[in-house]
Scaffold this active site. Structure first.
Site: not given
Ligand code: BG6
Length: 455
Positions: A156, A356
């Site tokens: 990202e 993800e």
């Molecule tokens: C993604 C990232 O943006 O979202 C992760 O690659 C992150 O590292 C995940 O944890 C969820 O976002 P957040 O801010 O809820 O932890």
């Protein structure tokens, strides 16, 4: 569905802890100011001490892939010299995964970097960071040549370059901070391309991809102004970095927008050659939700917004059609993941892995159990859409929910959880970090067992 990589994801600073053990240098995430009452990364999920148990849990779950990241400062504490114990730690993870038939998919850069490089020359603001990153990549590629089959360069980049507490862009003037962000991102793109080329030289059989937070942007209404605003938002927040990673340049539209914002990056001779030299082998998609935008009627940039929302063309707004929850403020949009696959494949024609996808919730432990049916619903509805696209012939080779176990959220600590496995700790108290399988763990185990037949 042969060899489909049913996986799960974590990242170094969010899961490991052991922030100062065995020679690890400080990462930007170790020194940033965390709001009171929110967990920092010092212990995180204590994976540093639990990794063997965690990999056995992965085996029990039936994972075919584990997507994780290295902490750069564990491997290179000062950004220049290697810490053997850091390499040994990841070597154990990689080999334990392989012994258990789990494909390790390491990411080189997941939001954090050695604080030493920020102190020394301002991190990504300085082109010296490109060389430091390439050297770090060289050490990793050489060490795991013939062992790691899939690499990820940067997770990202959009968020990584915008999050000034993670990359050292400590410029208080917001206009300059925004300008820095685009320059830093340009440097990161050069570093990424050099790293890709290097892998092709060191280990030609291994594959290397990029991972983006793909922003599926919807117009708030069908007014031409809103539709144009959505197009521009998508260009800036999604295609800008992917275009760079794949095509080696920003689109004509993005170049114009950056010029208008006075944010065109400063280039040097030879850069274009580096940027055009190589392409990634695959694209990793991180998808949580879509976003909705409307025309920015003021036509001025609001510098109080997060850096990548700063634009005179669009304004982010709620999507009235989507169900929202406390932690999923943009709404839940399973169809969005399918349309994003269509868009990305149409533009780049590269294999895709979902790196993800997950549902945040403040899970409650009841009698040693977590009844996270809301998470099962979320994952099920998204996997369904991914499998429809796969069935239609899109080359999707894996799916990794975020996250394998509970991890420290990027900015919101431990009350915001995504894991299939609960970690027994709170924001204030690290407790015993005991691992407890959630209902979603057992559900995902069946999904993997049935190769996606039983959702
Ligand atoms: C993604 C990232 O943006 O979202 C992760 O690659 C992150 O590292 C995940 O944890 C969820 O976002 P957040 O801010 O809820 O932890």
């Amino acid at each position: 569905m042969n060899n489909f990589l049913w996986g799960a994801s974590t990242s170094g600073f969010q899961v490991e802890g052991g922030y100062n053990l065995d020679g690890k240098g400080l990462s930007t995430t170790d020194v940033r100011q965390v709001k009171e009452g929110i967990a920092d990364c010092k212990v995180a999920s204590d994976h540093y001490h639990h990794f063997k148990e965690d990999i056995l849990l992965m085996k029990e779950l039936g994972l075919k892939a584990y997507r994780f990241s290295f902490c750069w400062a564990r491997i290179m504490p000062d950004g220049h010299h290697v810490n053997q114990k850091g390499l040994d730690f990841y070597d154990q993870i990689i080999h334990l995964c392989l012994e258990n038939h789990i494909e390790p998919i390491p990411t080189l850069y997941h939001f954090e970097m050695p604080q030493a490089l920020v102190d020394e020359f301002g991190g990504w603001k300085n082109r010296r960071c490109i060389d430091a990153f390439v050297e770090y990549a060289r050490i990793c590629f050489t060490k795991w040549k013939g062992i790691v089959n899939y690499w990820v360069t940067i997770n990202e980049q959009l968020i990584a370059m915008a999050a000034s507490d993670l990359n050292g862009n400590h410029e208080s003037d917001k206009v300059l901070q925004t300008k820095n962000m685009y320059q830093m991102s340009y440097h990161a793109s050069l570093a990424e391309k050099k790293a890709m080329k290097l892998l092709k030289e060191i280990d030609p059989k291994a594959k290397i991809g990029v991972v983006n937070a793909v922003q599926n942007v919807y117009p708030y209404s069908s007014s031409p102004e809103d539709v144009l605003a959505a197009m521009d938002a998508e260009e800036l927040m999604m295609y800008m970095l992917l275009d760079m990673s794949v095509k080696g340049e920003y689109s004509f539209r993005v170049k114009n927008i950056l010029k208008k914002m006075n944010c065109s990056p400063v280039k040097e001779d030879g850069d274009d050659e580096i940027l055009h030299a190589v392409q990634p082998d695959f694209i990793g998609i991180n998808y949580y939700s879509s976003i909705c935008v409307k025309e920015n009627k003021t036509a001025t940039v609001n510098y109080q917004l997060p850096p990548f929302f700063r634009s005179s063309m669009f304004e982010v707004c709620p999507n009235e059609h989507l169900k929202k929850t406390k932690w999923m403020a943009n709404g839940i949009d399973p169809l969005g993941i399918r349309s994003i696959i269509y868009k990305i494949y149409n533009r780049y024609s590269l294999p895709i892995i979902i790196t993800e996808n997950g549902m945040a919730y403040s899970d409650v432990l009841e009698n040693n159990q977590i009844h996270d049916d809301y998470r099962i619903d979320y994952l099920k509805s998204h996997i369904k859409e991914v499998l429809i696209a796969k069935e239609e012939g899109y080359p999707i080779f894996g799916y990794c929910p975020w996250s394998f176990i509970d991890v420290v959220s990027s900015h919101q600590g431990f009350s915001k959880r995504y894991g299939l496995v609960y970690v027994n700790r709170t924001d204030e108290d690290v407790m015993d970090c005991k691992r407890i399988k959630k209902n979603s763990f057992y559900w995902y185990q069946k999904v993997i067992e049935s190769n996606g037949e039983k959702l």
